[in-house]
Design a protein around this motif. Sequence first.
Motif, PDB file in Angstrom:
ATOM      1  N   LEU A  35     -25.798  -1.062 -40.099  1.00 24.46           N
ATOM      2  CA  LEU A  35     -25.804  -1.038 -38.643  1.00 24.46           C
ATOM      3  C   LEU A  35     -24.567  -1.774 -38.158  1.00 24.46           C
ATOM      4  CD1 LEU A  35     -27.261  -0.359 -35.980  1.00 24.46           C
ATOM      5  CD2 LEU A  35     -28.477  -2.551 -36.207  1.00 24.46           C
ATOM      6  N   ARG A  36     -23.810  -1.123 -37.284  1.00 25.28           N
ATOM      7  CA  ARG A  36     -22.572  -1.708 -36.767  1.00 25.28           C
ATOM      8  C   ARG A  36     -22.725  -2.034 -35.284  1.00 25.28           C
ATOM      9  NH1 ARG A  36     -21.681   2.481 -39.984  1.00 25.28           N
ATOM     10  NH2 ARG A  36     -20.351   2.242 -41.789  1.00 25.28           N
ATOM     11  N   ASN A  37     -21.870  -2.947 -34.801  1.00 27.68           N
ATOM     12  CA  ASN A  37     -21.778  -3.158 -33.364  1.00 27.68           C
ATOM     13  C   ASN A  37     -20.508  -2.479 -32.856  1.00 27.68           C
ATOM     14  OD1 ASN A  37     -19.658  -4.898 -34.024  1.00 27.68           O
ATOM     15  ND2 ASN A  37     -20.769  -6.770 -33.514  1.00 27.68           N
ATOM     16  N   ALA A  38     -20.234  -2.578 -31.569  1.00 27.92           N
ATOM     17  CA  ALA A  38     -19.081  -1.899 -30.974  1.00 27.92           C
ATOM     18  C   ALA A  38     -17.757  -2.382 -31.569  1.00 27.92           C
ATOM     19  CB  ALA A  38     -19.084  -2.089 -29.462  1.00 27.92           C
ATOM     20  N   ALA A  39     -17.727  -3.606 -32.104  1.00 29.05           N
ATOM     21  CA  ALA A  39     -16.507  -4.159 -32.713  1.00 29.05           C
ATOM     22  C   ALA A  39     -16.343  -3.710 -34.165  1.00 29.05           C
ATOM     23  CB  ALA A  39     -16.533  -5.683 -32.639  1.00 29.05           C
ATOM     24  N   GLY A  40     -17.328  -2.944 -34.706  1.00 23.01           N
ATOM     25  CA  GLY A  40     -17.240  -2.480 -36.087  1.00 23.01           C
ATOM     26  C   GLY A  40     -17.794  -3.454 -37.098  1.00 23.01           C
ATOM     27  N   GLY A 110     -26.036   3.747 -37.616  1.00 18.63           N
ATOM     28  CA  GLY A 110     -25.289   3.957 -36.387  1.00 18.63           C
ATOM     29  C   GLY A 110     -24.695   2.684 -35.824  1.00 18.63           C
ATOM     30  N   THR A 111     -24.405   2.725 -34.535  1.00 14.65           N
ATOM     31  CA  THR A 111     -23.770   1.615 -33.822  1.00 14.65           C
ATOM     32  C   THR A 111     -24.702   1.135 -32.724  1.00 14.65           C
ATOM     33  OG1 THR A 111     -21.580   2.528 -34.268  1.00 14.65           O
ATOM     34  CG2 THR A 111     -21.739   0.925 -32.488  1.00 14.65           C
ATOM     35  N   LEU A 112     -24.976  -0.154 -32.713  1.00 12.60           N
ATOM     36  CA  LEU A 112     -25.834  -0.757 -31.697  1.00 12.60           C
ATOM     37  C   LEU A 112     -24.965  -1.154 -30.514  1.00 12.60           C
ATOM     38  CD1 LEU A 112     -28.792  -1.594 -31.213  1.00 12.60           C
ATOM     39  CD2 LEU A 112     -28.165  -3.859 -32.021  1.00 12.60           C
ATOM     40  N   ARG A 113     -25.284  -0.655 -29.362  1.00 10.77           N
ATOM     41  CA  ARG A 113     -24.497  -0.926 -28.148  1.00 10.77           C
ATOM     42  C   ARG A 113     -24.983  -2.160 -27.396  1.00 10.77           C
ATOM     43  NH1 ARG A 113     -20.132   1.777 -29.362  1.00 10.77           N
ATOM     44  NH2 ARG A 113     -20.579   3.914 -29.890  1.00 10.77           N
ATOM     45  N   ASP A 114     -26.220  -2.587 -27.678  1.00  9.28           N
ATOM     46  CA  ASP A 114     -26.792  -3.742 -26.982  1.00  9.28           C
ATOM     47  C   ASP A 114     -26.797  -4.958 -27.893  1.00  9.28           C
ATOM     48  OD1 ASP A 114     -27.457  -2.138 -24.738  1.00  9.28           O
ATOM     49  OD2 ASP A 114     -29.232  -1.429 -25.793  1.00  9.28           O
ATOM     50  N   ASP A 115     -27.032  -6.120 -27.298  1.00  9.17           N
ATOM     51  CA  ASP A 115     -27.182  -7.337 -28.079  1.00  9.17           C
ATOM     52  C   ASP A 115     -28.533  -7.333 -28.785  1.00  9.17           C
ATOM     53  OD1 ASP A 115     -24.727  -8.411 -27.388  1.00  9.17           O
ATOM     54  OD2 ASP A 115     -25.530  -9.436 -25.623  1.00  9.17           O
ATOM     55  N   LEU A 116     -28.620  -8.059 -29.871  1.00 13.21           N
ATOM     56  CA  LEU A 116     -29.892  -8.252 -30.562  1.00 13.21           C
ATOM     57  C   LEU A 116     -30.729  -9.260 -29.790  1.00 13.21           C
ATOM     58  CD1 LEU A 116     -28.583  -8.578 -34.208  1.00 13.21           C
ATOM     59  CD2 LEU A 116     -29.926  -6.695 -33.285  1.00 13.21           C
ATOM     60  N   TRP A 131     -23.607 -10.658 -36.992  1.00 18.20           N
ATOM     61  CA  TRP A 131     -22.587  -9.611 -37.047  1.00 18.20           C
ATOM     62  C   TRP A 131     -21.427 -10.150 -37.872  1.00 18.20           C
ATOM     63  CZ3 TRP A 131     -24.233  -5.072 -35.855  1.00 18.20           C
ATOM     64  CH2 TRP A 131     -25.192  -4.898 -34.857  1.00 18.20           C
ATOM     65  N   VAL A 132     -21.046  -9.418 -38.910  1.00 17.05           N
ATOM     66  CA  VAL A 132     -20.040  -9.902 -39.853  1.00 17.05           C
ATOM     67  C   VAL A 132     -19.000  -8.802 -40.075  1.00 17.05           C
ATOM     68  CG1 VAL A 132     -19.667 -10.742 -42.217  1.00 17.05           C
ATOM     69  CG2 VAL A 132     -21.776 -11.343 -40.997  1.00 17.05           C
ATOM     70  N   ALA A 133     -17.732  -9.186 -40.033  1.00 18.05           N
ATOM     71  CA  ALA A 133     -16.655  -8.231 -40.318  1.00 18.05           C
ATOM     72  C   ALA A 133     -16.747  -7.805 -41.782  1.00 18.05           C
ATOM     73  CB  ALA A 133     -15.295  -8.864 -40.045  1.00 18.05           C
TER      74      ALA A 133
END
Length: 167
Positions: A35-40, A110-116, A131-133
């Motif tokens: 699972l990714r965030n908007a920053a990847g 997918g990509t999560l658009r909202d905060d956890l 969230w980790v690069a």
Amino acid sequence: MSERPDLSTEEGRRSFIGYLNDRLPRKRAIAQGVLRNAAGELLLCELTYKKEWDLPGGVVDPGESPATCVEREVREELGLTLTAGALLAVNWLPPYRGWDDAVLFLYDLGTLRDDLDPSLFLRREIKDAHWVAMTDVDSHLAPYAARMLASAAEAEHTAYLEDGVAR
């Protein structure tokens, strides 16, 4: 089973399947997701029961598909309703720290658009989520999981892996 069952009958076939189920090896199945965030960045879970962080997911219940498992696990543990997307890798895991060998199915979540929302986390299993690069996952994950993510990221199609690397 002293006498061979009559395999021409349903009762005989079921008896023989029961015999095999009692004697054949059983391998644990695990389903996890990327699972990714908007920053990847990737979502990693800090677990209550082991030192290394891990991807969201868990052990597949009897009669449950791996895709259904990862959806259930992220809903139960993180309070997120997600759909398992593409299968990214199938990874055979050798015995590790007292665990028997297993087969891990890795899905794209997918990509999560909202905060956890940490208030939704299942606290008996999840201490926190981060969230980790991709460049930093090695310092948080068990070696087999870091290898699996790197191999899956490089694969042009669904990757079959053993211990995190192509066979």
